[in-house]
Scaffold this motif. Sequence first.
Motif, PDB file in Angstrom:
ATOM      1  N   HIS A   1      90.987  34.802  32.591  1.00  0.00           N
ATOM      2  CA  HIS A   1      91.850  35.845  32.051  1.00  0.00           C
ATOM      3  C   HIS A   1      91.879  35.910  30.532  1.00  0.00           C
ATOM      4  CE1 HIS A   1      93.794  35.068  36.111  1.00  0.00           C
ATOM      5  NE2 HIS A   1      93.212  36.240  36.204  1.00  0.00           N
ATOM      6  N   GLY A   2      91.339  34.908  29.869  1.00  0.00           N
ATOM      7  CA  GLY A   2      91.421  34.900  28.421  1.00  0.00           C
ATOM      8  C   GLY A   2      90.187  35.447  27.739  1.00  0.00           C
ATOM      9  N   LEU A   3      89.046  35.269  28.405  1.00  0.00           N
ATOM     10  CA  LEU A   3      87.783  35.612  27.757  1.00  0.00           C
ATOM     11  C   LEU A   3      86.901  36.371  28.730  1.00  0.00           C
ATOM     12  CD1 LEU A   3      86.998  32.075  26.331  1.00  0.00           C
ATOM     13  CD2 LEU A   3      87.650  34.044  24.976  1.00  0.00           C
ATOM     14  N   VAL A   4      85.980  37.133  28.180  1.00  0.00           N
ATOM     15  CA  VAL A   4      84.875  37.616  28.991  1.00  0.00           C
ATOM     16  C   VAL A   4      83.722  36.682  28.647  1.00  0.00           C
ATOM     17  CG1 VAL A   4      83.376  39.562  29.523  1.00  0.00           C
ATOM     18  CG2 VAL A   4      85.738  39.961  28.810  1.00  0.00           C
ATOM     19  N   LEU A   5      83.392  35.823  29.596  1.00  0.00           N
ATOM     20  CA  LEU A   5      82.492  34.712  29.276  1.00  0.00           C
ATOM     21  C   LEU A   5      81.120  35.182  28.804  1.00  0.00           C
ATOM     22  CD1 LEU A   5      83.264  32.105  32.052  1.00  0.00           C
ATOM     23  CD2 LEU A   5      83.934  32.056  29.665  1.00  0.00           C
ATOM     24  N   ASP A   6      80.689  36.331  29.294  1.00  0.00           N
ATOM     25  CA  ASP A   6      79.362  36.799  28.899  1.00  0.00           C
ATOM     26  C   ASP A   6      79.403  37.727  27.684  1.00  0.00           C
ATOM     27  OD1 ASP A   6      77.649  35.422  30.697  1.00  0.00           O
ATOM     28  OD2 ASP A   6      78.536  36.617  32.287  1.00  0.00           O
ATOM     29  N   PHE A   7      80.565  37.790  27.033  1.00  0.00           N
ATOM     30  CA  PHE A   7      80.671  38.491  25.758  1.00  0.00           C
ATOM     31  C   PHE A   7      80.518  37.473  24.631  1.00  0.00           C
ATOM     32  CE2 PHE A   7      83.258  42.663  26.444  1.00  0.00           C
ATOM     33  CZ  PHE A   7      82.268  43.129  27.288  1.00  0.00           C
TER      34      PHE A   7
ATOM     35  N   ASP B   1      87.921  27.326  12.548  1.00  0.00           N
ATOM     36  CA  ASP B   1      86.882  26.309  12.737  1.00  0.00           C
ATOM     37  C   ASP B   1      86.297  26.350  14.150  1.00  0.00           C
ATOM     38  OD1 ASP B   1      85.204  24.242  12.081  1.00  0.00           O
ATOM     39  OD2 ASP B   1      86.646  22.703  12.694  1.00  0.00           O
ATOM     40  N   ILE B   2      85.859  27.521  14.561  1.00  0.00           N
ATOM     41  CA  ILE B   2      85.258  27.662  15.885  1.00  0.00           C
ATOM     42  C   ILE B   2      83.783  27.266  15.788  1.00  0.00           C
ATOM     43  CG2 ILE B   2      84.615  29.321  17.679  1.00  0.00           C
ATOM     44  CD1 ILE B   2      87.163  30.895  16.779  1.00  0.00           C
ATOM     45  N   ARG B   3      83.342  26.438  16.729  1.00  0.00           N
ATOM     46  CA  ARG B   3      81.952  25.998  16.718  1.00  0.00           C
ATOM     47  C   ARG B   3      81.260  26.369  18.009  1.00  0.00           C
ATOM     48  NH1 ARG B   3      82.725  20.013  14.117  1.00  0.00           N
ATOM     49  NH2 ARG B   3      84.467  20.649  12.831  1.00  0.00           N
ATOM     50  N   PRO B   4      80.016  26.811  17.993  1.00  0.00           N
ATOM     51  CA  PRO B   4      79.213  27.049  16.805  1.00  0.00           C
ATOM     52  C   PRO B   4      79.738  28.229  15.996  1.00  0.00           C
ATOM     53  CG  PRO B   4      78.099  27.937  18.718  1.00  0.00           C
ATOM     54  CD  PRO B   4      79.312  27.225  19.216  1.00  0.00           C
TER      55      PRO B   4
ATOM     56  N   LEU C   1      80.436  27.940  24.913  1.00  0.00           N
ATOM     57  CA  LEU C   1      81.277  27.126  24.042  1.00  0.00           C
ATOM     58  C   LEU C   1      82.035  26.072  24.842  1.00  0.00           C
ATOM     59  CD1 LEU C   1      80.588  29.406  22.092  1.00  0.00           C
ATOM     60  CD2 LEU C   1      82.936  29.355  21.299  1.00  0.00           C
ATOM     61  N   SER C   2      82.420  24.996  24.171  1.00  0.00           N
ATOM     62  CA  SER C   2      83.227  23.982  24.838  1.00  0.00           C
ATOM     63  C   SER C   2      84.615  24.559  25.103  1.00  0.00           C
ATOM     64  CB  SER C   2      83.334  22.747  23.960  1.00  0.00           C
ATOM     65  OG  SER C   2      84.151  23.046  22.848  1.00  0.00           O
ATOM     66  N   GLY C   3      85.339  23.893  26.000  1.00  0.00           N
ATOM     67  CA  GLY C   3      86.675  24.371  26.352  1.00  0.00           C
ATOM     68  C   GLY C   3      87.576  24.505  25.146  1.00  0.00           C
ATOM     69  N   GLY C   4      87.493  23.525  24.240  1.00  0.00           N
ATOM     70  CA  GLY C   4      88.344  23.563  23.060  1.00  0.00           C
ATOM     71  C   GLY C   4      88.028  24.753  22.167  1.00  0.00           C
ATOM     72  N   ASN C   5      86.745  25.048  22.025  1.00  0.00           N
ATOM     73  CA  ASN C   5      86.365  26.174  21.177  1.00  0.00           C
ATOM     74  C   ASN C   5      86.660  27.510  21.842  1.00  0.00           C
ATOM     75  OD1 ASN C   5      85.234  25.267  18.564  1.00  0.00           O
ATOM     76  ND2 ASN C   5      83.983  24.000  19.915  1.00  0.00           N
TER      77      ASN C   5
END
Lengths: 310, 549
Positions: free
Chosen positions: B381-387, B427-430, B440-444
């Motif tokens: 619900h938070g992201l569109v993973l393929d965006f 500080d979002i990585r990459p 991206l990792s869960g934290g990012n």
Amino acid sequence: MFSDIALILGTTLMYSTPLIFTALGGVISEKSGVVNIGLEGMMTIGAFIGATVGYFTGNPWIALLAAGSAAMVLALFHAIASIHFAADQVISGMAINFLGPGISIFLCRIFFDGTTMSLSIPLDQKIPRPLNGFFAQNSFFDLIFNQYATVYLAFVLMAIIWFVLYKTRLGLRMQAVGEHPKAADSLGISVYKIRYIAVLCSGFLAGIGGASMALSVVSNFRPTLISGQGFIALAAIIFGKWKPQGATLACLLFGGAQAFVIFLGNPQVGVNISSQLLAMIPYILTILILMGFVGRTNAPAAVGVPFEKH
Amino acid sequence: MKEKENKDQHQNQNKNSSPNPGPNQNSTQKSQVTVEMKNITKVFGNFVANDNISITVHKGEVHALLGENGAGKSTLMNLLYGIYQPTHGEIFINGQRVDLDNPSVAIGLGIGMVHQHFMLVPIFTVAENIVLGQEPLLHNLNMSLAPLDMKKAIESVEDISKKFGLTINPLTKIQDLTVGQQQRVEILKMLYRGAEILILDEPTAVLTPQEITELAKIIKNLSAQGKSIIIITHKLKEIKEMADYCTVIRRGKYIDTLHVPSCTEQDLAQKMVGRDVILKVPKKDATSGRPILKIENLKVKDNRGLLAVNGFNLEVCSGEILGLIGVDGNGQSELVEAITGLRKVESGGQVYINGAPITNKTPREVFLHKIATIPEDRQKHGLVLDFSIEENMILQTHGDPSFSSKIGMLNHKSITDFANKLISKFDIRPANHLALARNLSGGNQQKIIIAREITHNPDLLIAVQPTRGLDVGAIEYVHRSLIEQRDNGKAVFLVSLELDEVLNVADRIAVIYHGQIVAIFKADQTDENQIGVLMGGGGSGGGASGGKR
């Protein structure tokens, strides 16, 4: 009146049989996670090979086996593309639907002097009617149950496939592969192998389905012989909730619609509707049923999703 | 099933190679080494996931593998389970060098793995899932079409579940089980295959506090019966509760192996992150002001049509963090969905924001009332993973004049600028605005959401389990962000299943049970015990609460 009902029921059985074979095959394929939209094309090649081999050998059983095998070859293409190369299963299936009729008509012209219609098989070389003469001719039961052997075979097959799917090791693994291929893989089950088996079986049965059309319902092959039955079988799978018994019942319903159309089309019944409109009934029924059963909650969870090992 | 241990093999073990400070101190156990991974390196392309890592595990030992997300813990364990093969290095099982070419080989050697995302077929029964792949067959016919012997399967499951104290009904379908029970099935699956070495990948990530306690018991019990257990985790508290030893990995490199009873959570955190971590983010006293969110007599139905939220009243004020704590499945999800316009509010209930009613408004209207949400499930619900990151940044605001023209053409330059600004600020990585959220990792991933939502400058920030599945470094970051919002005079509504989190971060704590608030405390006037009892329904006269959703 009674004989009308018996006639409709008998015709229902006859017209349902090709659908049942094909839908049962489709159930197997989809249970293992591979959408087989190519059923139509596989039925067509089955009908052609069945009619041709039946005509040249005079043996309907050899014809059935040949038809199944030919459709299995098409299924192998579908399997390689959609399992091995993780291609989109719908696209691969659509390709089969073009390939099946194309090859059939091409070969038909070669074998039958340039015509797209195979020569008729003599009545005594069609699929036999084991119960012929068991009931008094044109009696109520005779009209219903005096059917081609393929009709009974279809119902026996339904029972066998039900047993295999729900009671055997192969069935359990097939379902696991269709529901959660990663889980199956993590337990050392070969997802690829199971899916290949399922798709090939599906092709074989679709071929038998097509041939049972050519060798029992009619007695030759023509380009319009298989016109949508593969897709109706596909609808029956969905309507039957991906269960062999459910799909069979759904096929009986569609076959019943077909039988009703044939009954109404008989001039003696005296219904004055154009035959073209009547012929639409099974297809409209298909759409209505699919609209009424929205959602794919019963579909195998991984159906249509290619499995790729890391 | 393999019952006998290979007793003679441990004698030719070279103890000096063990990075452990010493053998297991549990005197009832033998110190036989069951797993030894020596100088393991695993390279994917030009990414070194594991760099010369060694780890030794003894019989009956609970060994935690600690590291941040992406540190290489799961890779290392996938090597042990035969999913990957090491680029360099050797693996010894019970003293014998082995080549683990695939999971079947590992299973054959008595290694079992419980994956973070359960490998269970939802429509199958417990027994079917457990025996899958090693099904008992009628008359022992060994062929594909042989009929299954389900009676025997059920008996075997009952036997093992009795032996290890993992109660479960073999005939229940997986889809009808709670997450905790499903995990039990996964453990039983491994035990059915005779596993002596059990790998648990993030076993507590999806569990409720009660289920975690239950799991700790199960793990103790299994280790007492001589099983070696490796837990992959980044939760320090659970390491302290469950593990004997802890190997720390950071960015693919071996850092240290610690004897757990003789170190603190702070030590573990420091080793894991490589710097001092603040487990409890400091904060000033709250200066709460006017009410921002007001909920009156809210009633909301769940998917089954039952009232999940039943007469819920609450106020959240500006400049405060209100923490809503409760066992999962007590109406929290439905409550948040109702506030944010995703679920229908039954008649009679009202939700106000800044005094304006927003009951049964669309999510868009709710958003325009300056409510931002960090949703429960960031991937769903938070992201569109393929965006890409930048596309995810403008999910709600892509129609703003700054991002698109009047006729609806996107202004990519301003979108990219906007995204890059947030990427560097948070500080979002990459740091690549075109990177897909999926990678991206869960934290990012969570940082993308936080960046986006906070940038909307909301009056109310709803954060639902904002630290779920995150490592300590990321948790610290999320907590800081929440407190910062509060210090800027915003209202923060924190919905959490983690009691520690609520106690550390919230200014006021409300306890939800069966869709109602049972108590509200100031955070400094209550403690873990008092709230724990209320969470379980104590004090409200209700029965034991189920964790089932």
